[in-house]
Scaffold this motif. Structure first.
Motif, PDB file in Angstrom:
ATOM      1  N   MET A 114      -3.894  -5.490  11.552  1.00  0.00           N
ATOM      2  CA  MET A 114      -4.383  -6.860  11.416  1.00  0.00           C
ATOM      3  C   MET A 114      -5.897  -6.882  11.213  1.00  0.00           C
ATOM      4  SD  MET A 114      -2.024  -8.789  14.299  1.00  0.00           S
ATOM      5  CE  MET A 114      -2.771 -10.387  13.964  1.00  0.00           C
ATOM      6  N   GLY A 115      -6.602  -6.005  11.949  1.00  0.00           N
ATOM      7  CA  GLY A 115      -8.050  -5.950  11.814  1.00  0.00           C
ATOM      8  C   GLY A 115      -8.486  -5.480  10.440  1.00  0.00           C
ATOM      9  N   PHE A 116      -7.826  -4.422   9.912  1.00  0.00           N
ATOM     10  CA  PHE A 116      -8.212  -3.910   8.601  1.00  0.00           C
ATOM     11  C   PHE A 116      -7.860  -4.908   7.503  1.00  0.00           C
ATOM     12  CE2 PHE A 116      -7.814  -1.494   4.707  1.00  0.00           C
ATOM     13  CZ  PHE A 116      -8.928  -0.661   4.756  1.00  0.00           C
ATOM     14  N   TYR A 117      -6.667  -5.501   7.601  1.00  0.00           N
ATOM     15  CA  TYR A 117      -6.263  -6.490   6.587  1.00  0.00           C
ATOM     16  C   TYR A 117      -7.245  -7.662   6.558  1.00  0.00           C
ATOM     17  CZ  TYR A 117      -1.717  -4.620   5.119  1.00  0.00           C
ATOM     18  OH  TYR A 117      -0.721  -3.870   4.555  1.00  0.00           O
ATOM     19  N   ALA A 118      -7.656  -8.128   7.733  1.00  0.00           N
ATOM     20  CA  ALA A 118      -8.603  -9.242   7.791  1.00  0.00           C
ATOM     21  C   ALA A 118      -9.947  -8.829   7.196  1.00  0.00           C
ATOM     22  CB  ALA A 118      -8.790  -9.695   9.240  1.00  0.00           C
ATOM     23  N   LEU A 119     -10.309  -7.540   7.381  1.00  0.00           N
ATOM     24  CA  LEU A 119     -11.579  -7.053   6.865  1.00  0.00           C
ATOM     25  C   LEU A 119     -11.632  -7.097   5.341  1.00  0.00           C
ATOM     26  CD1 LEU A 119     -14.256  -5.789   7.889  1.00  0.00           C
ATOM     27  CD2 LEU A 119     -13.199  -3.540   7.517  1.00  0.00           C
ATOM     28  N   VAL A 120     -10.476  -6.876   4.677  1.00  0.00           N
ATOM     29  CA  VAL A 120     -10.447  -6.875   3.205  1.00  0.00           C
ATOM     30  C   VAL A 120      -9.921  -8.189   2.645  1.00  0.00           C
ATOM     31  CG1 VAL A 120     -10.212  -4.368   3.096  1.00  0.00           C
ATOM     32  CG2 VAL A 120      -8.155  -5.799   3.185  1.00  0.00           C
ATOM     33  N   GLY A 121      -9.760  -9.197   3.520  1.00  0.00           N
ATOM     34  CA  GLY A 121      -9.350 -10.517   3.054  1.00  0.00           C
ATOM     35  C   GLY A 121      -7.858 -10.704   2.899  1.00  0.00           C
ATOM     36  N   TYR A 122      -7.060  -9.870   3.555  1.00  0.00           N
ATOM     37  CA  TYR A 122      -5.605  -9.998   3.511  1.00  0.00           C
ATOM     38  C   TYR A 122      -5.104 -10.464   4.880  1.00  0.00           C
ATOM     39  CZ  TYR A 122      -4.944  -7.625  -1.008  1.00  0.00           C
ATOM     40  OH  TYR A 122      -4.936  -7.281  -2.329  1.00  0.00           O
ATOM     41  N   THR A 123      -3.817 -10.783   4.947  1.00  0.00           N
ATOM     42  CA  THR A 123      -3.164 -11.131   6.208  1.00  0.00           C
ATOM     43  C   THR A 123      -1.985 -10.194   6.426  1.00  0.00           C
ATOM     44  OG1 THR A 123      -3.764 -13.465   5.988  1.00  0.00           O
ATOM     45  CG2 THR A 123      -1.968 -12.927   7.513  1.00  0.00           C
ATOM     46  N   TYR A 124      -1.947  -9.560   7.598  1.00  0.00           N
ATOM     47  CA  TYR A 124      -0.855  -8.633   7.895  1.00  0.00           C
ATOM     48  C   TYR A 124       0.234  -9.360   8.669  1.00  0.00           C
ATOM     49  CZ  TYR A 124       1.873  -4.784   9.738  1.00  0.00           C
ATOM     50  OH  TYR A 124       2.917  -3.946  10.065  1.00  0.00           O
ATOM     51  N   ASP A 125       1.473  -9.235   8.203  1.00  0.00           N
ATOM     52  CA  ASP A 125       2.616  -9.874   8.853  1.00  0.00           C
ATOM     53  C   ASP A 125       3.552  -8.780   9.359  1.00  0.00           C
ATOM     54  OD1 ASP A 125       4.603 -11.515   9.763  1.00  0.00           O
ATOM     55  OD2 ASP A 125       5.389 -12.010   7.772  1.00  0.00           O
ATOM     56  N   PHE A 126       3.651  -8.644  10.673  1.00  0.00           N
ATOM     57  CA  PHE A 126       4.522  -7.622  11.274  1.00  0.00           C
ATOM     58  C   PHE A 126       5.987  -7.994  11.161  1.00  0.00           C
ATOM     59  CE2 PHE A 126       6.396  -5.644  15.214  1.00  0.00           C
ATOM     60  CZ  PHE A 126       6.339  -4.331  14.753  1.00  0.00           C
ATOM     61  N   GLY A 127       6.270  -9.271  11.023  1.00  0.00           N
ATOM     62  CA  GLY A 127       7.649  -9.736  10.946  1.00  0.00           C
ATOM     63  C   GLY A 127       8.140 -10.242  12.292  1.00  0.00           C
ATOM     64  N   SER A 128       9.445 -10.323  12.444  1.00  0.00           N
ATOM     65  CA  SER A 128      10.038 -10.776  13.703  1.00  0.00           C
ATOM     66  C   SER A 128       9.806  -9.715  14.782  1.00  0.00           C
ATOM     67  CB  SER A 128      11.539 -11.008  13.520  1.00  0.00           C
ATOM     68  OG  SER A 128      12.164 -11.241  14.764  1.00  0.00           O
TER      69      SER A 128
END
Length: 295
Positions: A114-128
């Motif tokens: 989540m931290g890396f995705y936010a750093l490059v402007g993405y959103t990480y979704d882990f799912g259910s």
């Protein structure tokens, strides 16, 4: 064949580097291989929505978290060592540990992603979370078991190379040359050879499950006995119980460091530190003071 003692002595200064290096190299190579395979699978499935760097982030976030958790695995296996006569008793502990391991692994790697995705402007979704955690747990449990097996085998090999201590048996005929109840020497078996270790050469003793490790000049000799059993066989004028899991040779104590918890930390002459619980601290101070006054 090179002398085993020499090989072990050469290895000891590099032991921590070798141990940490092993896990770092093996897990990093595994992460690289998995990243390449995952990227190939993504491209073959034509999942264009997944960027080329995402598989690497997935794998390395997992690897970094595992490396951070490995010292806990080593400490856990030392606290609950697996032997043929202990595995049934400790099995519930290991089952619970797989769950704790998986929780730590999942939380750690998802946080990193989540931290890396936010750093490059993405959103990480882990799912259910329930479904995905169960999926991760099935993999994590197998990984945890594999790590425990490797650590246990490595520790077993080191102990066997160093030798295993045993009490001297009473002779079949005639009285023993020394007290069997309080022996002056312990028998050490190593690589099909037997050696005698003087009891007074023991620097400290640490409980390890149904064994007690005798520390002598940088080596560990496991003795099949409880810590109380060892205490009863050592000279009380020279050895002191300082913790429920430790006994020290008073001749090797160089300093007693008080802690704000009421406990203490013992500094031995070889640089080793041993915990001293508040229960044993007053008697230890009296004995060390009496010994110093008698010199």
């Amino acid at each position: 064949m090179a002398d085993t003692n020499t090989l072990l002595e050469r290895y000891q200064p590099w032991r921590r580097v070798a141990e940490y290096g092993f896990w770092i190299v093996v897990l990093t190579l595994n992460a690289i291989a998995n990243s390449v395979v995952a990227l190939m699978d993504v491209r073959r499935a034509k999942l264009d929505a997944i960027a080329w760097w995402e598989p690497a982030v997935w794998e390395f976030s997992s690897t970094v978290t595992i490396l951070a958790l490995m010292p806990a695995v080593v400490a856990f296996t030392r606290r609950y060592p697996l032997h043929f006569d202990t595995w049934r008793r400790f099995l519930p502990h290991y089952v619970a540990a797989t769950v704790v391991w998986s929780i730590g692994h999942v939380v750690g790697m998802v946080s990193l992603r989540m931290g890396f995705y936010a750093l490059v402007g993405y959103t990480y979704d882990f799912g259910s979370w329930p479904r995905e955690f169960f999926y991760e747990y099935l993999k994590d449990a197998r990984s945890f078991i594999s790590f425990v097996v490797l650590v246990t085998l490595y520790r077993f090999v080191l102990l066997r190379l160093q030798g295993e201590a045993a009490l001297l048996d009473a002779p079949d005929v005639g009285p023993p040359l020394e007290s069997v109840e309080r022996p002056e020497r312990f028998l050490v078996r190593k690589l099909n050879r037997e050696f005698l270790v003087a009891a007074n050469d023991i620097e400290w003793v640490q409980a390890s499950g149904n064994y007690a490790n005798l520390h002598v000049r940088g080596r560990d000799y496991p003795l099949r006995s409880t810590i109380a059993g060892v205490e009863a066989r050592l000279d009380p004028a020279r050895f002191a119980r300082v913790h429920r899991s430790y006994i020290v040779n008073l001749d090797h104590v160089s300093m007693i460091e008080p802690l704000d918890t009421g406990d203490a930390r013992l500094h031995l002459k070889d640089g080793t530190t041993v915990p001293c619980s508040r229960r044993y601290r007053p008697s230890l101070r009296e004995r060390v003071g009496a010994a110093a006054a008698g010199e």
